[in-house]
Motif scaffolding. Structure first.
Motif, PDB file in Angstrom:
ATOM      1  N   ASP C   9      62.684 -35.922 108.941  1.00  0.00           N
ATOM      2  CA  ASP C   9      63.615 -34.035 109.181  1.00  0.00           C
ATOM      3  C   ASP C   9      64.522 -34.203 110.542  1.00  0.00           C
ATOM      4  N   ASN C  10      64.027 -35.252 111.615  1.00  0.00           N
ATOM      5  CA  ASN C  10      65.086 -34.768 112.519  1.00  0.00           C
ATOM      6  C   ASN C  10      66.002 -35.698 113.599  1.00  0.00           C
ATOM      7  N   GLU C  11      65.877 -36.215 112.592  1.00  0.00           N
ATOM      8  CA  GLU C  11      66.934 -37.982 112.170  1.00  0.00           C
ATOM      9  C   GLU C  11      68.003 -38.345 111.482  1.00  0.00           C
ATOM     10  N   ARG C 422      74.017 -32.075 108.787  1.00  0.00           N
ATOM     11  CA  ARG C 422      74.338 -31.929 109.821  1.00  0.00           C
ATOM     12  C   ARG C 422      73.962 -29.848 109.027  1.00  0.00           C
ATOM     13  N   LYS C 499      72.751 -29.306 114.538  1.00  0.00           N
ATOM     14  CA  LYS C 499      71.519 -29.551 114.263  1.00  0.00           C
ATOM     15  C   LYS C 499      71.316 -30.400 112.489  1.00  0.00           C
ATOM     16  N   VAL C 500      70.627 -31.693 113.224  1.00  0.00           N
ATOM     17  CA  VAL C 500      70.374 -32.703 111.849  1.00  0.00           C
ATOM     18  C   VAL C 500      69.640 -31.313 110.708  1.00  0.00           C
ATOM     19  N   GLY C 502      68.316 -32.964 107.266  1.00  0.00           N
ATOM     20  CA  GLY C 502      66.915 -32.995 106.520  1.00  0.00           C
ATOM     21  C   GLY C 502      67.307 -33.411 104.962  1.00  0.00           C
TER      22      GLY C 502
END
Lengths: 88, 243, 559
Positions: C9-11, C422, C499-500, C502
Motif C-alpha cells: 500500500d505504500n508503493e 495518489r 501520498k501513495v 494503494g
C-alpha cells in the motif's frame, strides 16, 4: 419487386385522402420484409429485435408529438401561426 | 489492442466479438433512423402546409427513373444478402461475385441519380438564385414530349393562380428533394467504399464460415440504406400522380 | 483474485497504464486505444473548454456589476453569453463525466479489458477535437451572438457572426457523443465478466447505460437540425425562414427534441457518481438499488417526451402545451425517487466526511432546489411570468453546476486515487468543497429572486433596482472561481507529490477497487469472477473493515 410495381400502380389510383396512407403502408411492408429477411431480424436475438422496435418507436414519438402541436393549431394555409409576433 | 488471427485482444472469444460487432452496427443504424427521421419530420410538416407546390414538384420527377432505381436498389440488397449467405456456407468465390454485383448495382443507382440531378439543374429546379418553376414549361429542352410539357405548363400556371408564392414553396420541396436524396446518396457512396474494402478482403479469402462478421455488418448498413430509399421513393416521386 | 500479489500500500505498482511502454512518448498517447489514456486525453480537453467557458462567464458577471453595463458593447455581450453556453454545454458538460470517468471506469467496473470498440473510442476523441477546433475558429473570427439555442431565422439568416463554422463544429462533435454512447451500450451488454449480472452492476454503469440511450437516440436529431440550419444559411434555403414560407417553430421542435434530453445526458452520469459515493462514505448498501437503476432508465425515456416545455410562449397549441406540462411533472418523479433513496442510504449510516462525500451531499441539496424550480417552470401559468428571466438561468445553473459539475468534481476526487495512484491533501480539499458550495449559492440564489422580480435573461442592461442582487451574484462568482481553481492546483500537485493511495483507500466495494492503483493496461491481471452483490459491505472481508477503526453500519438501520 412486386411491391414496387404495386406502389406505382397504387400511386396512379386516387384513394382520396388515403393516398399517402396506402403509399406508406406499401413502403412499410417492403421495409419490414427487408428487415426481417435480408437483415435476418427474424433469426436474431431478442435484444436486436428490441433495438429495432425502439428505434421505430422513438421516431414515432418525434413525429407524433410534433404533429400534435401543429395539428391542433388553427389552420391558415401556411406553416407559421399568425399569433407569433413577426410578419412574413 | 493486439490481435491474434481474427480475435482482438480485449475479447474472450470470437463469438463475443461477433455479437459485439453486430450489436454495434444495429445501434449505429438506430442513430441513422433518427438522423433521417428529422428530415422526414421536416418533410411531413412542409408537405401538409404546401401540398400544391409539393404535388407539382413531385410531378417534375421522372417516375421511370425513380421506379427503375428502386428496383435496382432492392436487387442490390438481394445480392448483398446472397454475399452474406455465401460467406456463411464457405463459397468464397461467390462472396466476391455477389459483392461485385452489389457494388455494380449501387453504382448504377448513383449514375441514374446523377442524370436526374443534371436534369433538375438544366430545368432551373435547383434551389438558389436561379430557381424558377416556370422555367421548364417555357423553355423546352430537346427530347421533351410536347404533350407532357403542355400539361406541366398548365399545372404550373394553375398552381401560381392558387398560390402566388409557389416558387418559394416549390423551393422547399426541392430543398428537401436534394437534401434527402443527397444525404441518401452520400450514404450510398460510403457504402460503396465499404464494399470495395470487402471485395478486397474477399479476394484474399478472408471471409469464412467462422469469420464473416464484416460482410454481415456492411450488409446490415446496406439494407438500411435500401430501406431509406423505399420510403423516399413514394414520398418524393408519387405525391400527386393520380391526375 | 489475481495471481500477482497486489502492490504494497505504500508503493505504486511497477508497471501500470501510465508508464506502460508501447511506443514512445507523445505518439503512444495520441495513438492509444487504452480507454484509460483516452479518458485522460478527454480530461485535458474538457478542462480547456471549461476554462474558456469560465472566462466568458467571468466577463458576463463583471459586465453585470452595473445596470448600464460597464465592460462590453451590447453586440459583444450577446456573443459572451452565447459562447459561454456553447462551450460549456457541448464541449464540457455533455462529455465530462461520460468521456472522462465513464471511459476510465466502465471496463474496470464490469471486469473487462477495454471497451467494446477501443479504436472507435479514440476516434471519438479526435472527432471532439475537430469539432472543438471549428467552434474555436468561430469564436476567434467574430464569435457567435445567436444564443446557444441558435433560434432561426436569426442564426440562419440575419446574424452577422460566425454561425456557420460553429454549427459545423457542433455537428461534428455530436458524432463524438454518439460513438461514446454506442460504445458504452455495447460494452455493458457484451463485455461483462463472468458473474457480473445486470443487477450486480454498479449504479454508475446503469446511469451511463441510460445516458448512452439518450445520446444515441437524441444526438442525431440535433445533427440534422443544425445541418439544415447551416444549409439554410449557406444556400438561402427556406426551411426555417418565414419570409420564404418556412417555420421557425419547426426549428425549435427539432432543436429541443435533442436539447431537452441533452440535459439528462448531463445529469444522469452525475447521479451515477453520487450513487457510488454515498454508500461508500455511509458504509451501507445503497437503499433501493433496483429503484435507482430503474429510475435512471425512466428519466432517459420520459425525458424524450417533454421537450416543448421550452416553447410554451411560442404560440404552440394549448393541447400540446398541456401535454408537455403534464409530462414534465411526470419526469420529476424518478429523480425524486433517487433523492429519497440516497437519503435513506444515509440514515443510520456510518458517515465519514471525506471530500467526495461533501461534493455528493452538496449535489443532493442543490439538485433538489434546481429540480423543484423546474417544476415551477413546468407550470404553464407561472412559466408565462418567469420564462426568459433569470429564474430560468438560476434553475438550470443549479442543476448543471450545482448538480452535474459538483458530481464531476466529486467523482474526480473519489476516483483520483485509482486514476493516478495518489491521494490529495485532505483538509485543503474539504475546504475547497465548502468554498465551492458557498460560492455557488451566493452566485445563483440571488438570480432566482432577480428572475422572479422580472429581470430578463440575455439582456446587457437591467433596471437599477436590481443592482444589489447582481453585485452579490458577481461576488459569489469570484468565490466559485476559487472553488474550481483550488482543485485544479492541488490535484495537479498530487500527481507528483501526493501520498501513495494503494488499491482501495476509502475502501469501496466496486470491482475497479480490486486492481492496482493505477491499474495495469489490461485492467486486471486475471479476469475476475464476480460472486458478490454490489455495495455489500457486510460480506466483504477483503475490504478489511472489521479490523478497522470505524464500525460497519447495520444493513438497514435498526430493523
Amino acid at each position: 419487386m412486386l411491391g414496387t410495381a404495386i406502389t406505382i400502380w397504387a400511386a396512379f389510383q386516387n384513394f382520396g385522402k388515403f393516398n399517402i396512407v396506402i403509399a406508406l403502408a406499401i413502403a412499410t411492408i417492403k421495409a419490414t420484409l427487408v428487415v426481417l429477411y435480408f437483415m435476418h431480424a427474424r433469426y436474431s436475438p431478442k435484444r436486436t429485435q428490441l433495438v429495432i422496435v425502439c428505434s421505430v418507436f422513438w421516431l414515432a414519438i418525434m413525429l407524433a408529438l410534433t404533429l400534435a402541436d401543429y395539428d391542433t393549431r388553427p389552420h391558415e394555409g401556411r406553416l407559421a401561426s399568425a399569433n407569433t409576433c413577426y410578419h412574413a | 489492442m493486439h490481435r491474434t488471427g481474427d480475435l482482438y485482444g480485449h475479447f474472450q472469444t470470437l463469438e463475443q466479438q461477433k455479437e459485439t460487432a453486430t450489436l454495434g452496427m444495429w445501434i449505429f443504424l438506430v442513430t441513422e433512423v433518427l438522423f433521417f427521421g428529422g428530415l422526414f419530420l421536416t418533410y411531413t410538416i412542409n408537405r401538409s402546409a404546401f401540398s400544391t407546390a409539393f404535388g407539382i414538384g413531385s410531378n417534375t420527377l421522372d417516375i421511370t427513373l425513380g421506379a427503375g432505381n428502386t428496383v435496382v436498389l432492392i436487387m442490390s440488397s438481394l445480392t448483398m444478402a446472397m454475399a452474406v449467405w455465401s460467406a456463411q456456407v464457405g463459397k468464397k468465390k461467390l462472396v466476391s461475385i455477389f459483392l461485385i454485383a452489389t457494388l455494380g448495382l449501387g453504382t448504377v443507382f448513383l449514375g441514374v441519380k446523377a442524370i436526374e440531378y443534371k436534369q433538375k439543374f438544366d430545368h432551373h429546379l435547383v434551389p438558389g438564385r436561379s430557381f424558377d418553376m416556370k422555367y421548364h414549361p417555357t423553355h423546352p429542352m430537346p427530347g421533351d414530349d410536347p404533350k407532357e410539357l403542355a400539361l406541366e405548363k398548365k399545372e404550373v400556371e394553375e398552381a401560381f393562380a392558387h398560390d402566388p408564392d409557389i416558387n418559394a414553396h416549390g423551393q422547399l420541396y426541392f430543398s428537401l428533394y436534394f437534401g434527402m436524396t443527397g444525404l441518401h446518396a452520400l450514404h450510398m457512396i460510403v457504402g460503396a467504399g465499404l464494399l470495395l474494402w470487402l471485395i478486397k478482403g474477399s479476394f484474399a479469402g478472408r471471409f469464412t464460415p467462422q469469420y464473416n462478421t464484416p460482410v454481415e455488418i456492411v450488409g446490415l448498413y446496406w439494407h438500411f440504406v435500401d430501406i431509406v430509399w423505399i420510403y423516399l421513393f413514394p414520398l418524393l416521386y408519387l405525391i400527386d400522380r393520380h391526375r | 483474485m489475481s495471481n500477482t500479489p497486489p502492490a504494497p500500500d505504500n508503493e505504486l505498482p511497477d508497471t501500470h497504464y501510465l508508464n506502460a511502454t508501447y511506443g514512445s512518448g507523445i505518439r503512444s498517447w495520441l495513438l492509444t486505444t487504452d480507454h484509460k489514456r483516452i479518458a485522460l486525453l478527454y480530461l485535458a480537453s474538457v478542462t480547456v473548454f471549461f476554462f474558456i467557458g469560465g472566462v466568458l462567464a467571468t466577463m458576463i458577471r463583471i459586465h453585470l456589476l452595473t445596470p448600464t453595463g460597464a465592460l462590453v458593447t451590447p453586440e459583444t455581450y450577446n456573443k459572451l453569453f452565447t459562447m459561454h453556453g456553447v462551450a460549456m454545454i457541448f464541449f464540457f458538460l455533455i462529455p465530462s463525466i461520460p468521456a472522462v470517468l465513464g471511459n476510465f471506469l466502465i471496463p474496470l467496473m464490469i471486469g473487462a479489458k477495454d471497451l467494446a470498440f477501443p479504436k472507435v473510442n479514440l476516434l471519438s476523441w479526435y472527432i471532439y477535437i475537430l469539432g472543438g477546433s471549428f467552434v474555436l475558429y468561430s469564436f476567434g473570427t467574430g464569435g457567435l451572438d445567436t444564443g446557444w439555442t441558435f433560434y432561426t431565422p436569426l442564426s440562419s439568416v440575419y446574424s452577422n457572426s460566425a454561425v456557420t463554422p460553429a454549427v459545423i463544429g457542433i455537428f461534428i462533435n455530436g458524432f463524438s457523443s454518439i460513438l461514446t454512447g454506442l460504445n458504452f451500450i455495447v460494452t455493458i451488454h457484451t463485455m461483462r465478466a463472468p458473474g457480473m449480472t445486470w443487477f450486480r452492476l454498479p449504479l454508475f454503469a446503469w446511469a451511463h447505460y441510460a445516458t448512452s440511450l439518450v445520446m444515441i437516440l437524441g444526438t442525431p436529431v440535433i445533427a440534422i437540425t443544425l445541418l439544415l440550419a447551416g444549409l439554410e444559411r449557406m444556400f438561402h434555403l427556406g426551411f426555417f425562414n418565414p419570409a420564404l414560407g418556412g417555420d421557425p417553430i419547426l426549428f425549435q421542435h427539432l432543436f429541443w427534441f435533442y436539447s431537452h434530453p441533452a440535459v439528462y445526458i448531463m445529469i444522469l452520469p452525475a447521479m451515477g457518481v453520487v450513487s457510488e459515493i454515498i454508500p461508500t462514505f455511509a458504509r451501507k448498501p445503497i437503499f433501493g438499488y433496483a429503484f435507482i437503476a430503474g429510475s435512471s432508465i425512466a428519466i432517459a425515456v420520459i425525458g424524450f417526451l417533454v421537450w416543448a416545455h421550452h416553447m410554451f410562449v411560442t404560440g404552440e397549441s394549448t393541447y400540446a402545451a398541456l401535454t408537455f406540462s403534464f409530462l414534465s411533472y411526470l419526469v420529476a418523479i424518478p429523480s425524486a425517487i433517487k433523492v429519497f433513496n440516497w437519503t435513506s442510504t444515509l440514515y443510520k449510516g456510518s458517515i465519514s466526511w471525506d471530500p467526495p462525500m461533501i461534493y455528493a451531499l452538496g449535489f443532493i441539496g442543490l439538485f433538489v432546489i434546481g429540480g423543484l424550480t423546474g417544476l415551477f417552470l413546468a407550470c404553464l401559468g407561472l412559466d408565462i411570468h418567469i420564462h426568459d428571466t433569470y429564474f430560468v438561468v438560476a434553475h438550470f445553473h443549479y442543476i448543471m453546476v450545482g448538480g452535474a459539475v459538483m458530481g464531476y468534481v466529486g467523482g474526480l476526487h473519489f476516483w483520483w486515487p485509482k486514476i493516478t495512484g495518489r491521494l490529495y491533501p485532505e483538509s485543503l480539499s474539504r475546504a475547497a468543497a465548502v468554498v465551492l458550495f458557498i460560492g455557488f449559492n451566493l452566485t445563483f440564489f440571488p438570480q432566482f429572486i432577480l428572475g422572479y422580480l422580472g429581470m430578463p435573461r440575455r439582456y446587457h442592461t437591467y433596471p437599477p433596482e436590481f443592482q444589489v442582487l447582481n453585485v452579490l451574484s458577481t461576488a459569489g462568482a469570484s468565490i466559485l472561481a476559487l472553488g474550481y481553481l483550488l482543485p485544479m492546483i492541488y490535484l495537479t500537485w498530487s500527481m507528483r507529490y501526493g501520498k501513495v493511495a494503494g488499491q482501495n483507500p476509502w475502501p469501496a466495494t466496486g470491482l475497479e477497487w480490486k486492481t492496482d492503483s493505477p491499474p495495469p493496461t489490461e485492467n486486471f491481471h486475471v479476469t475476475p469472477e464476480v460472486t458478490w452483490e454490489p455495495y455489500d459491505f457486510q460480506n466483504r472481508p477483503d475490504l478489511g473493515l472489521s479490523a478497522g477503526a470505524r464500525p460497519l453500519a447495520p444493513a438497514h438501520g435498526d430493523d
